[in-house]
Design a protein around this motif. Sequence first.
Motif, PDB file in Angstrom:
ATOM      1  N   GLY A  52       0.793  -1.224   0.000  1.00 58.03           N
ATOM      2  CA  GLY A  52       0.000   0.000   0.000  1.00 58.03           C
ATOM      3  C   GLY A  52       0.827   1.277   0.000  1.00 58.03           C
ATOM      4  O   GLY A  52       0.284   2.368  -0.170  1.00 58.03           O
ATOM      5  N   SER A  54       2.412   2.791   2.478  1.00 60.05           N
ATOM      6  CA  SER A  54       2.366   3.657   3.662  1.00 60.05           C
ATOM      7  C   SER A  54       2.956   2.974   4.888  1.00 60.05           C
ATOM      8  O   SER A  54       2.833   3.465   5.996  1.00 60.05           O
ATOM      9  CB  SER A  54       0.919   4.061   3.957  1.00 60.05           C
ATOM     10  N   ARG A  74       5.085   4.138   9.701  1.00 59.83           N
ATOM     11  CA  ARG A  74       3.941   4.127   8.784  1.00 59.83           C
ATOM     12  C   ARG A  74       3.216   5.464   8.841  1.00 59.83           C
ATOM     13  O   ARG A  74       3.325   6.197   9.822  1.00 59.83           O
ATOM     14  CB  ARG A  74       2.982   2.991   9.096  1.00 59.83           C
ATOM     15  N   TYR A  75       2.505   5.739   7.780  1.00 59.78           N
ATOM     16  CA  TYR A  75       1.641   6.913   7.762  1.00 59.78           C
ATOM     17  C   TYR A  75       0.293   6.495   8.333  1.00 59.78           C
ATOM     18  O   TYR A  75      -0.338   5.580   7.816  1.00 59.78           O
ATOM     19  CB  TYR A  75       1.453   7.441   6.342  1.00 59.78           C
ATOM     20  N   ASP A  77      -2.498   8.188   8.293  1.00 60.57           N
ATOM     21  CA  ASP A  77      -3.616   8.669   7.479  1.00 60.57           C
ATOM     22  C   ASP A  77      -3.057   9.298   6.207  1.00 60.57           C
ATOM     23  O   ASP A  77      -1.880   9.166   5.900  1.00 60.57           O
ATOM     24  CB  ASP A  77      -4.478   9.663   8.266  1.00 60.57           C
ATOM     25  N   GLU A  78      -3.892   9.989   5.482  1.00 58.68           N
ATOM     26  CA  GLU A  78      -3.482  10.579   4.200  1.00 58.68           C
ATOM     27  C   GLU A  78      -2.510  11.752   4.348  1.00 58.68           C
ATOM     28  O   GLU A  78      -1.783  12.080   3.431  1.00 58.68           O
ATOM     29  CB  GLU A  78      -4.716  11.041   3.421  1.00 58.68           C
ATOM     30  N   ASP A  79      -2.502  12.393   5.533  1.00 61.59           N
ATOM     31  CA  ASP A  79      -1.604  13.512   5.770  1.00 61.59           C
ATOM     32  C   ASP A  79      -0.211  12.974   6.054  1.00 61.59           C
ATOM     33  O   ASP A  79       0.059  12.481   7.131  1.00 61.59           O
ATOM     34  CB  ASP A  79      -2.095  14.343   6.966  1.00 61.59           C
ATOM     35  N   LYS A  80       0.667  13.056   5.099  1.00 65.70           N
ATOM     36  CA  LYS A  80       1.982  12.435   5.229  1.00 65.70           C
ATOM     37  C   LYS A  80       2.990  13.303   5.977  1.00 65.70           C
ATOM     38  O   LYS A  80       4.179  13.105   5.869  1.00 65.70           O
ATOM     39  CB  LYS A  80       2.496  12.039   3.849  1.00 65.70           C
TER      40      LYS A  80
END
Length: 165
Positions: A52, A54, A74-75, A77-80
């Motif tokens: 994926g 992330s 890991r990320y 959420d979408e805010d990297k």
Amino acid sequence: MRLREFIPADAEHIVSWISDEREFRCWCADRYESFPISANDIVEQYAEGVKGGSFFPFTATDENDSPVGHFILRYPDEDKSIMRLGFVILRKSVRGKGMGCELVSLAKKYASEVFKAQKLTLGVFENNTAALNCYSSAGFTQMGSSGQLPFLGEIWTCIEMETQL
């Protein structure tokens, strides 16, 4: 200590480092529901996350290229701009020698320099005093509220921590 990307052969080492159930609960109770886990359990779960884009597992090695530690970035959420540090574990023979803090410092450096994250977060069980001390000395501070999880007939409080990078 040097870092490299996790390879499937590293999973055997990780399983041997958490061969005791109480220790298993300290390190990965929120990730795996049953004990014991197998190397294949780790490889399969990691493959899904890495695919994926992330989820980034790393292995720390000594001067002989022998694995001595492991962690995941890991990320969440979408805010990297934020990364999550997890599953930080050391080979039993090197624990208590300051290598945990060195491993956490390397993780912070990678999160900042390689992934350009601005903040690093983690969750650690209050019953894992060594881990709490290590993260605190590395600059992590408690954030928000703490959740409780039942393990081995006890209630364990999971403390959320963060540090600016």
